[in-house]
Design a protein around this motif. Structure first.
Motif, short mmCIF file in Angstrom:
data_model
loop_
_atom_site.label_atom_id
_atom_site.label_comp_id
_atom_site.label_asym_id
_atom_site.label_seq_id
_atom_site.Cartn_x
_atom_site.Cartn_y
_atom_site.Cartn_z
N MET A 1 0.84 -1.19 0.00
CA MET A 1 0.00 0.00 0.00
C MET A 1 0.88 1.25 0.00
N THR A 2 0.60 2.19 -0.87
CA THR A 2 1.37 3.43 -0.88
C THR A 2 0.66 4.48 -0.03
N GLU A 3 1.39 5.53 0.32
CA GLU A 3 0.80 6.56 1.17
C GLU A 3 0.93 7.90 0.47
N THR A 4 -0.14 8.69 0.52
CA THR A 4 -0.08 10.02 -0.07
C THR A 4 0.42 10.99 1.00
N PRO A 5 1.45 11.78 0.68
CA PRO A 5 1.99 12.68 1.70
C PRO A 5 1.08 13.88 1.93
N ASP A 6 1.05 14.39 3.17
CA ASP A 6 0.34 15.66 3.37
C ASP A 6 1.23 16.78 2.83
N ARG A 7 0.67 17.98 2.74
CA ARG A 7 1.39 19.08 2.08
C ARG A 7 2.69 19.42 2.79
N TRP A 152 16.33 1.91 -16.88
CA TRP A 152 15.30 2.28 -17.86
C TRP A 152 14.69 3.66 -17.63
N SER A 153 15.19 4.39 -16.65
CA SER A 153 14.61 5.70 -16.34
C SER A 153 13.11 5.63 -16.11
N SER A 154 12.66 4.53 -15.53
CA SER A 154 11.23 4.42 -15.18
C SER A 154 11.03 5.04 -13.81
N PRO A 155 9.91 5.72 -13.60
CA PRO A 155 9.73 6.51 -12.37
C PRO A 155 9.38 5.67 -11.14
N PHE A 156 10.39 5.01 -10.59
CA PHE A 156 10.23 4.28 -9.32
C PHE A 156 11.29 4.81 -8.36
N TYR A 179 7.85 -0.84 2.53
CA TYR A 179 8.64 -0.26 1.44
C TYR A 179 7.75 0.61 0.55
N ASP A 180 6.62 0.05 0.13
CA ASP A 180 5.77 0.78 -0.82
C ASP A 180 5.15 2.02 -0.21
N CYS A 181 4.91 1.98 1.09
CA CYS A 181 4.38 3.17 1.76
C CYS A 181 5.39 4.31 1.69
N ILE A 182 6.66 4.01 1.99
CA ILE A 182 7.70 5.05 1.96
C ILE A 182 7.92 5.52 0.52
N ARG A 183 7.96 4.58 -0.40
CA ARG A 183 8.12 4.95 -1.82
C ARG A 183 7.00 5.91 -2.24
N GLY A 184 5.79 5.64 -1.78
CA GLY A 184 4.65 6.48 -2.13
C GLY A 184 4.80 7.90 -1.60
N LEU A 185 5.41 8.05 -0.43
CA LEU A 185 5.61 9.40 0.11
C LEU A 185 6.50 10.23 -0.81
N PHE A 186 7.56 9.60 -1.30
CA PHE A 186 8.48 10.33 -2.18
C PHE A 186 7.86 10.58 -3.56
N GLU A 187 7.25 9.56 -4.10
CA GLU A 187 6.68 9.72 -5.44
C GLU A 187 5.53 10.73 -5.41
N GLY A 188 4.77 10.73 -4.31
CA GLY A 188 3.67 11.68 -4.19
C GLY A 188 4.16 13.10 -3.97
N SER A 189 5.36 13.25 -3.43
CA SER A 189 5.90 14.59 -3.16
C SER A 189 6.63 15.18 -4.35
N LEU A 190 7.21 14.31 -5.17
CA LEU A 190 8.13 14.79 -6.21
C LEU A 190 7.53 14.75 -7.61
N GLY A 191 6.35 14.15 -7.76
CA GLY A 191 5.81 13.97 -9.11
C GLY A 191 6.56 12.85 -9.82
#
Ligand code: SF4
Length: 247
Positions: A1-7, A152-156, A179-191
């Motif tokens: 499960m990924t997590e969406t970061p707050d602002r 591959w420059s894929s956005p992970f 792992y996926d929760c933390i990954r989601g925080l970064f991906e959600g913050s950085l686009g």
């Protein structure tokens, strides 16, 4: 499960990136050999299938060891012409193990590399699916995402133990999230930016090698103003950092 970061968390993650980039500059990941047996060097990232395969090989070899040890093994494989899925897959485990000895766990890594080589032969030229990489022996999420991102420059976004240590101390995570929760925080913050993910992960590694070590060297740390870490060795101080500050 990924997590969406707050602002606030997203803003902190972006600010840490800017400060680390300003302090350390571009890190030049991922280096590859340009000549047979040469040292891996960074000249803009992998350009073709051979170099992408070498990145994947390096991602396996650097498991549980330093890049320096892994790079020596990459050079040995390169000198033997084995940065080639067909040649590596058809070589004996003993031969591959001998070549990758410097990276440690060489029998295990030789087996994993031959499996990876067969996978490359089967999947052809396109980028792999993350899910299918994760089905291979010895490929966990950190290695899979390193291959997806750096080959591959894929956005992970790549999460490793340094990421957990640094962002626990900054108060962004507790450190026991998935792992996926933390990954989601970064991906959600950085686009969805493979360029930023590439640089950010390398900068986190640099910060944790230079400053935020097991026993951190906080004096002069470029992100100390954002950090809530309190040294548990100092009597009377809490072990856990407060929520992040500085924004
Ligand atoms: S201030 Fe210290 S604990 Fe905080 S990030 Fe910097 S080195 Fe790590």
């Amino acid at each position: 499960m990924t997590e969406t970061p707050d602002r606030r968390t997203a803003a902190l993650i972006r600010k840490v990136y800017r400060l680390l980039l300003s302090e350390y500059g571009r890190q030049g990941w991922w280096p590859v050999t340009r000549t047979a047996g040469g040292e891996p060097e960074y000249l803009g990232g992998p350009r073709d299938r051979r170099e992408r395969f070498e990145v994947a090989v390096g991602a396996v070899l650097t498991q549980n060891t330093s890049w320096k040890n892994a790079a020596r093994a990459v050079s040995s494989l390169s000198a033997a012409g084995m940065i080639d899925p067909a040649k590596l897959a058809s070589s004996s485990s003993d031969e591959v193990a001998r070549l990758v000895r410097s990276s440690g766990y060489y029998n295990q890594k030789a087996r994993r590399l031959r499996i990876l080589a067969r996978y490359f032969l089967e999947t052809g030229d396109g980028p792999p699916e993350r899910r299918s990489l994760l089905e291979l022996e010895g490929i966990g999420p950190e290695t899979a995402d390193s291959i997806m991102l750096y080959a591959w420059s894929s956005p992970f976004f790549v999460v490793d133990s340094y990421t957990k240590r640094l962002f626990s101390r900054l108060g962004v995570i507790r450190g026991n999230e998935s792992y996926d929760c933390i990954r989601g925080l970064f991906e959600g913050s950085l686009g969805k930016s493979p360029e930023i993910y590439n640089e950010y992960h390398a900068l986190v590694v640099e910060q944790c090698k230079r400053r935020c070590m097991r026993v951190p060297a906080c004096d002069g740390c470029p992100i100390s103003a954002l950090c809530a870490y309190e040294d548990p060795r100092e009597e009377g101080k809490a072990r856990s950092p407060a929520r992040h500050k500085g924004l």
